[in-house]
Design a protein around this motif. Sequence first.
Motif, PDB file in Angstrom:
ATOM      1  N   ARG A   2     -24.585  33.034   3.596  1.00  0.00           N
ATOM      2  CA  ARG A   2     -23.923  34.166   4.432  1.00  0.00           C
ATOM      3  C   ARG A   2     -23.057  33.873   5.486  1.00  0.00           C
ATOM      4  O   ARG A   2     -22.354  34.670   6.066  1.00  0.00           O
ATOM      5  CB  ARG A   2     -25.036  35.429   4.698  1.00  0.00           C
ATOM      6  N   LEU A   3     -23.193  32.632   6.052  1.00  0.00           N
ATOM      7  CA  LEU A   3     -22.610  32.293   7.304  1.00  0.00           C
ATOM      8  C   LEU A   3     -21.943  30.983   7.178  1.00  0.00           C
ATOM      9  O   LEU A   3     -21.711  30.335   7.978  1.00  0.00           O
ATOM     10  CB  LEU A   3     -23.682  31.815   8.263  1.00  0.00           C
ATOM     11  N   GLN A   4     -21.333  30.882   5.951  1.00  0.00           N
ATOM     12  CA  GLN A   4     -20.603  29.769   5.945  1.00  0.00           C
ATOM     13  C   GLN A   4     -19.299  29.848   6.541  1.00  0.00           C
ATOM     14  O   GLN A   4     -18.477  30.638   6.708  1.00  0.00           O
ATOM     15  CB  GLN A   4     -19.997  29.755   4.266  1.00  0.00           C
ATOM     16  N   GLY A   5     -18.853  28.876   7.236  1.00  0.00           N
ATOM     17  CA  GLY A   5     -17.693  28.608   8.095  1.00  0.00           C
ATOM     18  C   GLY A   5     -17.793  29.289   9.292  1.00  0.00           C
ATOM     19  O   GLY A   5     -16.797  29.064  10.170  1.00  0.00           O
ATOM     20  N   LEU A  25     -30.041  29.572  10.550  1.00  0.00           N
ATOM     21  CA  LEU A  25     -28.547  29.809  10.486  1.00  0.00           C
ATOM     22  C   LEU A  25     -27.924  28.614   9.788  1.00  0.00           C
ATOM     23  O   LEU A  25     -26.943  28.785   9.034  1.00  0.00           O
ATOM     24  CB  LEU A  25     -28.016  29.762  11.883  1.00  0.00           C
ATOM     25  N   ALA A  26     -28.311  27.223  10.030  1.00  0.00           N
ATOM     26  CA  ALA A  26     -27.913  26.317   9.284  1.00  0.00           C
ATOM     27  C   ALA A  26     -27.928  26.139   7.731  1.00  0.00           C
ATOM     28  O   ALA A  26     -26.908  26.031   6.902  1.00  0.00           O
ATOM     29  CB  ALA A  26     -28.520  25.046   9.790  1.00  0.00           C
ATOM     30  N   GLN A  27     -29.054  26.863   7.355  1.00  0.00           N
ATOM     31  CA  GLN A  27     -29.329  26.968   5.867  1.00  0.00           C
ATOM     32  C   GLN A  27     -28.552  28.013   5.356  1.00  0.00           C
ATOM     33  O   GLN A  27     -28.331  27.812   4.229  1.00  0.00           O
ATOM     34  CB  GLN A  27     -30.920  27.316   5.622  1.00  0.00           C
ATOM     35  N   GLU A  28     -28.205  29.061   6.016  1.00  0.00           N
ATOM     36  CA  GLU A  28     -27.180  30.135   5.838  1.00  0.00           C
ATOM     37  C   GLU A  28     -25.910  29.482   5.814  1.00  0.00           C
ATOM     38  O   GLU A  28     -24.660  30.449   5.313  1.00  0.00           O
ATOM     39  CB  GLU A  28     -27.332  31.156   6.748  1.00  0.00           C
ATOM     40  N   GLY A  29     -25.329  28.450   6.144  1.00  0.00           N
ATOM     41  CA  GLY A  29     -24.113  27.658   5.967  1.00  0.00           C
ATOM     42  C   GLY A  29     -23.462  27.556   7.537  1.00  0.00           C
ATOM     43  O   GLY A  29     -22.283  27.203   7.432  1.00  0.00           O
ATOM     44  N   ARG A  52     -29.745  17.343   8.506  1.00  0.00           N
ATOM     45  CA  ARG A  52     -30.286  17.274   7.039  1.00  0.00           C
ATOM     46  C   ARG A  52     -30.026  18.232   6.074  1.00  0.00           C
ATOM     47  O   ARG A  52     -30.198  18.338   4.929  1.00  0.00           O
ATOM     48  CB  ARG A  52     -31.782  16.797   7.303  1.00  0.00           C
ATOM     49  N   THR A  53     -29.675  19.439   6.940  1.00  0.00           N
ATOM     50  CA  THR A  53     -29.302  20.585   5.816  1.00  0.00           C
ATOM     51  C   THR A  53     -27.843  20.352   5.511  1.00  0.00           C
ATOM     52  O   THR A  53     -27.191  21.374   4.669  1.00  0.00           O
ATOM     53  CB  THR A  53     -29.215  22.028   6.637  1.00  0.00           C
ATOM     54  N   GLY A  54     -27.073  19.398   5.825  1.00  0.00           N
ATOM     55  CA  GLY A  54     -25.560  19.384   5.587  1.00  0.00           C
ATOM     56  C   GLY A  54     -24.753  19.967   6.299  1.00  0.00           C
ATOM     57  O   GLY A  54     -23.607  19.965   6.288  1.00  0.00           O
ATOM     58  N   ARG A  55     -25.215  20.808   7.445  1.00  0.00           N
ATOM     59  CA  ARG A  55     -24.356  21.102   8.210  1.00  0.00           C
ATOM     60  C   ARG A  55     -24.028  20.406   9.560  1.00  0.00           C
ATOM     61  O   ARG A  55     -24.896  19.310   9.740  1.00  0.00           O
ATOM     62  CB  ARG A  55     -24.922  22.543   8.883  1.00  0.00           C
ATOM     63  N   GLN A  56     -22.920  20.606  10.324  1.00  0.00           N
ATOM     64  CA  GLN A  56     -22.760  19.873  11.413  1.00  0.00           C
ATOM     65  C   GLN A  56     -23.679  20.467  12.508  1.00  0.00           C
ATOM     66  O   GLN A  56     -23.934  21.507  12.510  1.00  0.00           O
ATOM     67  CB  GLN A  56     -21.375  20.026  11.938  1.00  0.00           C
ATOM     68  N   ALA A  57     -24.131  19.692  13.260  1.00  0.00           N
ATOM     69  CA  ALA A  57     -25.062  19.994  14.658  1.00  0.00           C
ATOM     70  C   ALA A  57     -24.605  19.154  16.006  1.00  0.00           C
ATOM     71  O   ALA A  57     -24.425  17.805  15.909  1.00  0.00           O
ATOM     72  CB  ALA A  57     -26.474  19.700  14.349  1.00  0.00           C
ATOM     73  N   TYR A  58     -24.622  19.711  16.890  1.00  0.00           N
ATOM     74  CA  TYR A  58     -24.256  19.235  18.062  1.00  0.00           C
ATOM     75  C   TYR A  58     -25.251  19.656  19.031  1.00  0.00           C
ATOM     76  O   TYR A  58     -25.861  20.482  19.189  1.00  0.00           O
ATOM     77  CB  TYR A  58     -22.776  19.745  18.538  1.00  0.00           C
ATOM     78  N   THR A 221     -40.472  31.465  11.837  1.00  0.00           N
ATOM     79  CA  THR A 221     -39.625  32.051  10.761  1.00  0.00           C
ATOM     80  C   THR A 221     -39.324  33.512  10.608  1.00  0.00           C
ATOM     81  O   THR A 221     -38.593  33.908   9.966  1.00  0.00           O
ATOM     82  CB  THR A 221     -40.070  31.388   9.394  1.00  0.00           C
ATOM     83  N   ASP A 222     -40.467  34.304  11.106  1.00  0.00           N
ATOM     84  CA  ASP A 222     -40.344  35.544  10.964  1.00  0.00           C
ATOM     85  C   ASP A 222     -39.232  36.109  11.836  1.00  0.00           C
ATOM     86  O   ASP A 222     -38.739  37.313  11.533  1.00  0.00           O
ATOM     87  CB  ASP A 222     -41.753  36.331  11.103  1.00  0.00           C
ATOM     88  N   VAL A 223     -38.754  35.543  12.944  1.00  0.00           N
ATOM     89  CA  VAL A 223     -38.053  36.026  13.877  1.00  0.00           C
ATOM     90  C   VAL A 223     -36.538  35.448  13.221  1.00  0.00           C
ATOM     91  O   VAL A 223     -35.379  36.248  13.421  1.00  0.00           O
ATOM     92  CB  VAL A 223     -38.263  35.326  15.129  1.00  0.00           C
ATOM     93  N   ALA A 224     -36.566  34.127  12.637  1.00  0.00           N
ATOM     94  CA  ALA A 224     -35.300  33.558  12.395  1.00  0.00           C
ATOM     95  C   ALA A 224     -34.552  34.119  11.156  1.00  0.00           C
ATOM     96  O   ALA A 224     -33.407  34.355  11.163  1.00  0.00           O
ATOM     97  CB  ALA A 224     -35.582  32.116  11.685  1.00  0.00           C
ATOM     98  N   GLY A 225     -35.433  34.855  10.276  1.00  0.00           N
ATOM     99  CA  GLY A 225     -34.823  35.433   8.931  1.00  0.00           C
ATOM    100  C   GLY A 225     -34.104  36.862   9.759  1.00  0.00           C
ATOM    101  O   GLY A 225     -32.800  37.272   9.252  1.00  0.00           O
TER     102      GLY A 225
END
Length: 256
Positions: A2-5, A25-29, A52-58, A221-225
């Motif tokens: 849902r958050l790709q881009g 959020l990273a898992q969502e793109g 490791r999710t394949g997303r950029q992180a800073y 994780t309950d909050v993260a979703g």
Amino acid sequence: MRLQGKTALVTGAATGIGQAIALRLAQEGANIVVAAHHDNAQAQAAIEELRRTGRQAYLVSGDVGNVADARTMMDAAVQAAGPIDILVNNAGVEIRAAFTDVSEEDYDRVLATNLKGPFFLTQAFVRHLRQRGQPGGRVINISSVHEELPFPHFTSYCASKGGLRMMMRNLAIELAPLGITVNNIAPGAIETPINRNLMSDPAAVSALLKNIPLGRLGQPTDVAGLAAFLASDDAAYMTGTTLYVDGGLLWNYAEQ
């Protein structure tokens, strides 16, 4: 996804709820900017997990309760990651003390981290969005059931979260013409480092569980979703509200 881009800045994302939100959020793109108090091994480990999710992180570091630091962190985030679409104000602190024993130093630390920081970091975020000239943006504040529920011996904490609730409501109205939504997530008792003392006291945990209809402590994780939902287009028509993640605690609580 849902958050790709999209790109999100999450404060206090090296541990606990903030780390879980950043990962979800990273898992969502989304690409992620971790805002941590210190650039240390813990923060670097969080960055590696996100990558490791394949997303950029800073990583950006500073004291969110210091206005100059908050503005610098936003500038550094934009410089590193490009346009920021989502701001999660998660960093928080609580200090237990009887009201008659609260020091000015502790009061200032709690209010600065929990209320002043989100205020001015959100201001920096909105200025950034306005400069981009594109409508839209998401502000998600991690509040607490104690924006509503009294918590003896934590008066400064409750004051900060009550203030965060009214800040959210005001900004939801003021920023709506810019297409920016503003909402709070109010966790109850979550297994995080801020509750380490509680979790090490079996009697206290047992008493607390009696107040939670679902019969367990919450997990980050309950909050993260829920944060992922609020950051997405699925929540595009939601603003100015607090969503509770507490297992039913708020409406079943009795001070022991």
